[in-house]
Design a protein around this motif. Structure first.
Motif, PDB file in Angstrom:
ATOM      1  N   GLY A  41       0.867  -1.287   0.042  1.00  0.00           N
ATOM      2  CA  GLY A  41      -0.007   0.010  -0.008  1.00  0.00           C
ATOM      3  C   GLY A  41       0.843   1.212  -0.100  1.00  0.00           C
ATOM      4  O   GLY A  41       0.382   2.410  -0.584  1.00  0.00           O
ATOM      5  N   CYS A  86      -3.572  -1.396  -6.694  1.00  0.00           N
ATOM      6  CA  CYS A  86      -3.184  -2.242  -5.369  1.00  0.00           C
ATOM      7  C   CYS A  86      -4.140  -3.109  -5.213  1.00  0.00           C
ATOM      8  O   CYS A  86      -3.964  -4.128  -4.635  1.00  0.00           O
ATOM      9  CB  CYS A  86      -3.178  -1.024  -4.265  1.00  0.00           C
ATOM     10  N   CYS A  93      -4.133  -4.021   0.778  1.00  0.00           N
ATOM     11  CA  CYS A  93      -3.245  -3.052   0.027  1.00  0.00           C
ATOM     12  C   CYS A  93      -3.838  -1.956  -0.628  1.00  0.00           C
ATOM     13  O   CYS A  93      -3.279  -0.884  -0.743  1.00  0.00           O
ATOM     14  CB  CYS A  93      -2.256  -4.142  -0.993  1.00  0.00           C
ATOM     15  N   CYS A  97      -3.135   1.937   0.374  1.00  0.00           N
ATOM     16  CA  CYS A  97      -2.693   2.812  -0.597  1.00  0.00           C
ATOM     17  C   CYS A  97      -3.657   4.073  -0.453  1.00  0.00           C
ATOM     18  O   CYS A  97      -2.921   5.336  -0.515  1.00  0.00           O
ATOM     19  CB  CYS A  97      -2.980   1.996  -1.857  1.00  0.00           C
TER      20      CYS A  97
END
Length: 131
Positions: A41, A86, A93, A97
């Motif tokens: 992320g 992501c 993730c 992100c």
């Protein structure tokens, strides 16, 4: 030393492609543990920053130097692209992100205001009348 808009656009585009391809090549590694997912992320937030930089520099070249990125469509387009990249790795993730990208956007905006918003030279007028 600052790079020109065209050089900055090329560098940001190359870094965006490198980050995206790295995330796709090592997707199983990023999904293997919680720490790796958070790292994915964080890497996705750099994808957001670089894609926003490349897009803004492209618009600056095409539309003139005074052009500024706005929330819609530049920031939103780059954010959706990074979160989508992501999400192909892991759902967490994508969430991290988004969080890291918002934090990064805050600091990029803060730096941009410090660099580009120079205080205007103002003349101080006296309130006394001349005789």
């Amino acid at each position: 030393m600052a790079a020109s808009s065209s050089i900055s656009m090329i560098l940001a585009s190359v870094f965006s492609i490198l980050i995206f391809s790295t995330m796709q090549l090592y997707r199983t590694w990023f999904a293997a543990s919680q720490l790796n997912t958070i790292l994915g992320g964080y890497l996705g937030s750099w994808l957001f920053i670089f894609s926003l930089t490349a897009l803004n520099n492209l618009e600056s070249i095409a539309l003139g130097d005074g052009f500024q990125a706005k929330f819609f469509p530049e920031v939103l387009f780059s954010l959706i692209g990074a979160v989508f990249a992501c999400s192909m790795v892991h759902r967490v993730c994508a969430t991290t992100c988004f969080i890291f990208s918002i934090i990064g956007l805050y600091f990029v905006n803060k730096i941009s205001q410090r660099v580009h918003n120079m205080p205007a030279a103002t003349e101080v007028f006296s309130k006394k009348k001349r005789k």
